[in-house]
Design a protein around this motif. Structure first.
Motif: not given
Length: 176
Positions: A142-165
């Motif tokens: 769960v990613f909630n009320r962060n300035i940015n939830g997920i930041v990706i720089r030159n990567s290939i993450p697997v993001i599955n069944n997450c809540q971002l709001f």
């Protein structure tokens, strides 16, 4: 810092790391250095600081900590990873941890592929930062009320069944 691990595999349970400080390096609360495999369970990390990375925990070169049911609050680092920083060739497994109000919740850099399962990232500058060619597995988080939830720089993450709001700027920022 609070605890330095090198070449060993301690079990750390039900501990509080509070206001630890390192003015020259990484790992304000715990530094997991070369070839460590600690088990860190049900610990609290509050107001720790590192002069480089990993205010709460720094997962250094070739460390493989198992971190579960931990709470990270108000930790900071000069460079990155206020809550936890994972460096080159580290392969942590993190389950059911909460990152609340850290400078940066969790930062992953280098050739690591950690598993992050069932964690909560709330009120951080960046909830999770994936950097420099890692292939993290981010599952059921769960990613909630962060300035940015997920930041990706030159990567290939697997993001599955997450809540971002309700992240302030963006849920996902991709610089790749």
């Amino acid at each position: 810092g609070g605890l330095y691990c090198r070449g060993n595999s301690p079990t750390v349970e039900n501990c509080m790391f509070f206001s630890n400080y390192t003015d020259t390096g990484a790992g304000g609360g715990i530094y997991c250095d070369s070839n460590t495999q600690p088990t860190i369970n049900n610990c609290t990390f509050k107001f720790n600081y590192a002069a480089s990375q990993g205010g709460g925990i720094n997962c250094g070169f070739q460390s493989s900590p198992e971190i579960s049911d931990c709470f990270f609050f108000g930790n900071s680092a000069y460079d990155y990873g206020g809550g936890v920083a994972c460096g080159t060739n580290s392969t942590p497994v993190m389950t059911r941890c909460t990152f609340d109000d850290n400078d940066y919740g969790l930062a992953i850099s280098g050739v690591d592929s950690p598993d992050i399962v069932g964690c909560k990232f709330i009120n951080n500058k960046e909830g999770l930062s994936c950097n420099d060619y890692n292939s993290s597995k981010i599952l059921e988080c769960v990613f909630n009320r962060n300035i940015n939830g997920i930041v990706i720089r030159n990567s290939i993450p697997v993001i599955n069944n997450c809540q971002l709001f309700e992240n302030i700027n963006r849920d996902v920022v991709n610089y790749s």
